[in-house]
Design an enzyme around this catalytic site. Structure first.
Site, PDB file in Angstrom:
ATOM      1  CE  LYS A   3      39.079  37.358  40.332  1.00  0.00           C
ATOM      2  NZ  LYS A   3      39.628  36.253  39.544  1.00  0.00           N
TER       3      LYS A   3
ATOM      4  CG  ASP B 168      43.596  51.847  28.452  1.00  0.00           C
ATOM      5  OD1 ASP B 168      42.595  52.565  28.240  1.00  0.00           O
ATOM      6  OD2 ASP B 168      44.703  52.319  28.795  1.00  0.00           O
TER       7      ASP B 168
ATOM      8  CE1 TYR C 155      37.035  53.595  37.907  1.00  0.00           C
ATOM      9  CE2 TYR C 155      37.565  55.875  37.405  1.00  0.00           C
ATOM     10  CZ  TYR C 155      37.780  54.527  37.202  1.00  0.00           C
ATOM     11  OH  TYR C 155      38.731  54.109  36.310  1.00  0.00           O
TER      12      TYR C 155
ATOM     13  CG  ASP D 175      39.943  52.760  33.475  1.00  0.00           C
ATOM     14  OD1 ASP D 175      39.965  53.434  32.432  1.00  0.00           O
ATOM     15  OD2 ASP D 175      40.881  52.755  34.306  1.00  0.00           O
TER      16      ASP D 175
ATOM     17  CG  ASP E  57      40.411  36.177  36.149  1.00  0.00           C
ATOM     18  OD1 ASP E  57      39.211  36.038  35.844  1.00  0.00           O
ATOM     19  OD2 ASP E  57      40.961  35.490  37.040  1.00  0.00           O
TER      20      ASP E  57
HETATM   21  C1  IPM Z   1      39.312  56.852  31.177  1.00  0.00           C
HETATM   22  C2  IPM Z   1      40.375  57.372  32.109  1.00  0.00           C
HETATM   23  C3  IPM Z   1      39.772  57.921  33.394  1.00  0.00           C
HETATM   24  C4  IPM Z   1      39.082  56.776  34.114  1.00  0.00           C
HETATM   25  C5  IPM Z   1      40.776  58.610  34.334  1.00  0.00           C
HETATM   26  C6  IPM Z   1      41.488  59.742  33.638  1.00  0.00           C
HETATM   27  C7  IPM Z   1      40.115  59.130  35.574  1.00  0.00           C
HETATM   28  O1  IPM Z   1      41.322  56.384  32.365  1.00  0.00           O
HETATM   29  O2  IPM Z   1      38.433  57.648  30.783  1.00  0.00           O
HETATM   30  O3  IPM Z   1      39.355  55.688  30.793  1.00  0.00           O
HETATM   31  O4  IPM Z   1      39.693  56.053  34.906  1.00  0.00           O
HETATM   32  O5  IPM Z   1      37.897  56.613  33.887  1.00  0.00           O
HETATM   33 MN    MN Z   2      41.055  54.586  31.157  1.00  0.00          MN
END
Ligand code: IPM
Ligand code: MN
Ligand code: NAD
Length: 362
Positions: free
Chosen positions: A201, A262, A150, A258, A234
């Site tokens: 990793k 999710d 990032y 990140d 992984d």
């Molecule tokens: C998150 C989002 C952000 C990230 C994006 C929008 C830049 O996916 O907050 O998880 O990758 O951190």
């Molecule tokens: Mn995200």
């Protein structure tokens, strides 16, 4: 009868009787809609808060080219105790420049190095896995929030030709790795959790992995009561789906964090219910749902406001307003279990109606 989960004490803060100043940045798309509900619910707790709204968003950027003012981050740090953010991202700004400058700007320029993303299943019906109960999914992911890929370091060479070369650097600093790992152990101590797992990793990314491994061992030795574990990222994905019960605190780098948050959101009912805090202990920190602006959902009163509402509750805990935070958490739990919720988690209500219901039960 509904049961209430115990207060999780994210930040071991002590409440000070002074109005808390909150900068509210609703942002884009559903960010705007869910933030209204989070503000409504915070208001219903009667907590001593003073809110200031900022219109930094794609709309504003398209109007006058402003992402945020030149002294924006200094102003946020100086004049506010915390920030409540909705989401940033809009297809009308394909470069995503405003989101990068505002969202990643806050994380990086305000040095909010620990992205705390709790993963808690509120009701068994929300988990896509068979036979998994709320007690089985209760862990927290600490994502390093200021380094890694990032940092946007890299470049393109011979761009647009058949010989094009692109590089994207992955940066880990000793200080950055150490402070986020220490944060994870401190959080484990505060919440009386038993294990901290570091995911990397290091079998491929040997230099960065080596640093993370050494620091994890060194810092972990300062916490003899807390077990240290390691998984390759992984394999972690596999285990998170097959056996989520085993996790307590997970710490990892920015990109892996990140991605796995999710995945973890899916275990708890989807992005609509996942909250987060971007923390630098002792400094103005930022709270936001894990989800984005979900453009196809925007303006339809269908987005789930629970992720934003739980993020607001985390913010109140950050202030030491634990009783108020707990009342929000309990009302959210009730709403989810009684299906006073949006469609994504099995209810029939709209965004506003869920916000009203939760506000009416805090
Ligand atoms: C998150 C989002 C952000 C990230 C994006 C929008 C830049 O996916 O907050 O998880 O990758 O951190
Ligand atoms: Mn995200
Ligand atoms: P997203 O999180 O916006 O949405 C992905 C999917 O998750 C949606 O299509 C929807 O099915 C579901 N979802 C998300 N939030 C929900 C909610 N509150 N209620 C019900 N369902 C919900 O991710 P995306 O579509 O990949 O990204 C859209 C935009 O948001 C992009 O511009 C992206 O960069 C941005 N984004 C911003 C943030 C942030 O501000 N922190 C986070 C992620 C993505």
């Amino acid at each position: 009868m509904e049961t209430c989960e115990p207060n999780l004490l994210w930040f071991s803060a002590v409440a000070v009787k002074k109005k808390k100043r909150i900068a509210v940045i609703p942002g884009d798309g559903i960010g705007k809609e869910v933030t209204v509900e989070a503000v409504k619910v915070m208001g219903a707790t009667g907590a001593p808060l003073e809110l200031t709204h900022f219109d930094w968003s794609a709309d504003r950027y398209l109007q006058d080219g402003t992402t945020l003012p030149a002294d924006g981050f200094q102003m946020l740090a100086r004049d506010f105790d915390a920030i409540l953010c909705g989401a940033l991202g809009d297809p009308r700004v394909p470069s995503n420049i405003h989101a990068k400058e505002i969202l990643l700007g806050m994380r990086f320029k305000m040095d909010l190095y620990a992205n705390v993303r709790p993963v808690r299943l509120l009701d068994a019906s929300l988990c896509p896995l068979k036979g998994v109960e709320p007690a089985d999914v209760d862990f927290v992911i600490i994502r390093e929030n200021t380094e890694g890929v990032y940092m946007d370091m890299g470049g393109a060479f011979k761009r647009g030709t058949a010989d094009e070369v692109a590089t994207q650097e992955d940066i880990s600093t000793r200080k950055g790795v150490e402070r986020v790992i220490r944060f994870a152990f401190e959080l484990a101590k505060t919440q009386r959790r038993k294990k901290v797992l570091m995911a990397d990793k290091s079998n491929v990314m040997t230099y960065a992995g080596g640093l993370w491994q050494r620091v994890f061992k060194q810092v972990g030795e300062e916490y003899p009561g807390i077990e240290r574990q390691h998984m390759f990222v992984d394999a972690l994905c596999l285990h998170m789906v097959r056996e989520p019960r085993q996790f307590d605190v997970i710490v990892t780098n920015n990109m892996f964090g990140d991605i796995i948050t999710d995945l973890a959101a899916a275990l708890q009912g989807g992005l609509g219910v996942a909250p987060s805090g971007n923390i630098h202990p002792g400094r103005t920190s930022m709270f936001e749902p894990v989800h984005g602006s979900a453009p196809p959902f925007a303006g339809k009163n269908i987005a789930n406001p629970v992720g934003a509402i739980l993020s607001a509750a985390m913010m109140l805990e950050f202030f030491g307003l634990n009783a108020e935070a707990e009342r929000i958490n309990a009302a959210v739990l009730k709403s989810v279990r009684q299906k006073k919720s949006t469609q994504d988690i099995g209810g029939t209500l709209g965004t506003r109606e869920v916000g009203d219901w939760i506000a009416g039960h805090v």
